[in-house]
Write an enzyme that holds these catalytic residues in place. Structure first.
Site, short mmCIF file in Angstrom:
data_model
loop_
_atom_site.label_atom_id
_atom_site.label_comp_id
_atom_site.label_asym_id
_atom_site.label_seq_id
_atom_site.Cartn_x
_atom_site.Cartn_y
_atom_site.Cartn_z
N ASP A 143 2.13 46.51 68.54
CA ASP A 143 0.77 46.97 68.84
C ASP A 143 -0.02 47.04 67.53
O ASP A 143 0.55 47.34 66.48
CB ASP A 143 0.78 48.34 69.50
CG ASP A 143 1.38 48.31 70.90
OD1 ASP A 143 1.14 47.33 71.62
OD2 ASP A 143 2.08 49.27 71.27
N ASP A 177 -1.87 44.00 76.35
CA ASP A 177 -2.31 45.22 77.03
C ASP A 177 -3.77 45.10 77.46
O ASP A 177 -4.15 45.55 78.55
CB ASP A 177 -2.17 46.44 76.10
CG ASP A 177 -0.74 46.69 75.66
OD1 ASP A 177 0.18 46.39 76.45
OD2 ASP A 177 -0.55 47.21 74.55
#
Length: 198
Positions: A143, A177
């Site tokens: 991430d 995401d």
């Protein structure tokens, strides 16, 4: 929308997702941060579990999560194929494609990153490293997108949370995401158009 166009959209999102993750993994040390704007930062973290770092406890928790994700992608793939076959709306097909691409992007990390990268603690990771950090199906999701738009204290007059520090938006996520969230957003906002039958 044709199956070919849906696959092209999935491929483009997967490509952007994986290129960005590999770049971050091989050019950033874990927890390294670069400020792009005051409200947007690149911050490298690794997520062992689901959204917001949630984990399934136990020795086989990570394996169960990864296997579940793989089955989910096959289910989403069938939903996409069936929707195109039934000539569903473009809204629905785009939404399903985004969700599938995002899910597949994070599965790639979970399945393969543990065996193709070495550790990111205090050093830059190496792609196809001889000493990898994990095993098959036990990789960590990369991430990096961080938008701390506002940070401050909640007014003291507000019950329960008054006076506490608050940060909006404190989630750190990736392009996969973002694709999933956009797909779900399309299904919610354009619900009637997405599920409109010809």
């Amino acid at each position: 929308m044709s199956l070919r166009k849906a696959y092209l959209l999935i491929f483009i999102i997967l490509l952007i997702d994986q290129v960005s993750k590999i770049y971050i993994k091989t050019n950033f040390v874990l927890s390294e941060e670069v400020e792009v704007f005051k409200w947007f930062k690149i911050l490298f973290i690794e997520n062992e579990g689901m959204a917001w770092g949630t984990k399934i406890p136990g020795e086989y928790g990570k394996l169960i999560l990864t296997v579940f994700r793989i089955f989910a992608v096959f289910g989403i793939g069938y939903w996409l194929y069936d929707s195109i076959k039934k000539q569903a709306s473009t809204y629905l097909i785009v939404a399903i494609s985004l969700i599938m691409a995002g899910a597949a992007g994070n599965i790639i990390d979970s399945v393969f990153y543990g065996i193709i990268f070495d550790d990111s603690y205090n050093n830059l990771a190496t792609l196809f490293a001889p000493q990898h950090y994990g095993t098959l199906f036990h990789g960590k999701v990369v991430d990096m997108l961080y938008f701390p738009i506002w940070e401050g204290n909640i007014p003291t007059w507000l019950p329960i949370w008054g006076g506490e520090s608050f940060k909006f938006f404190n989630a750190i996520f990736n392009f996969a995401d973002m694709a999933i969230s956009t797909g779900v957003g399309i299904l919610i906002v354009f619900n009637k158009k997405a599920f409109n039958k010809h």
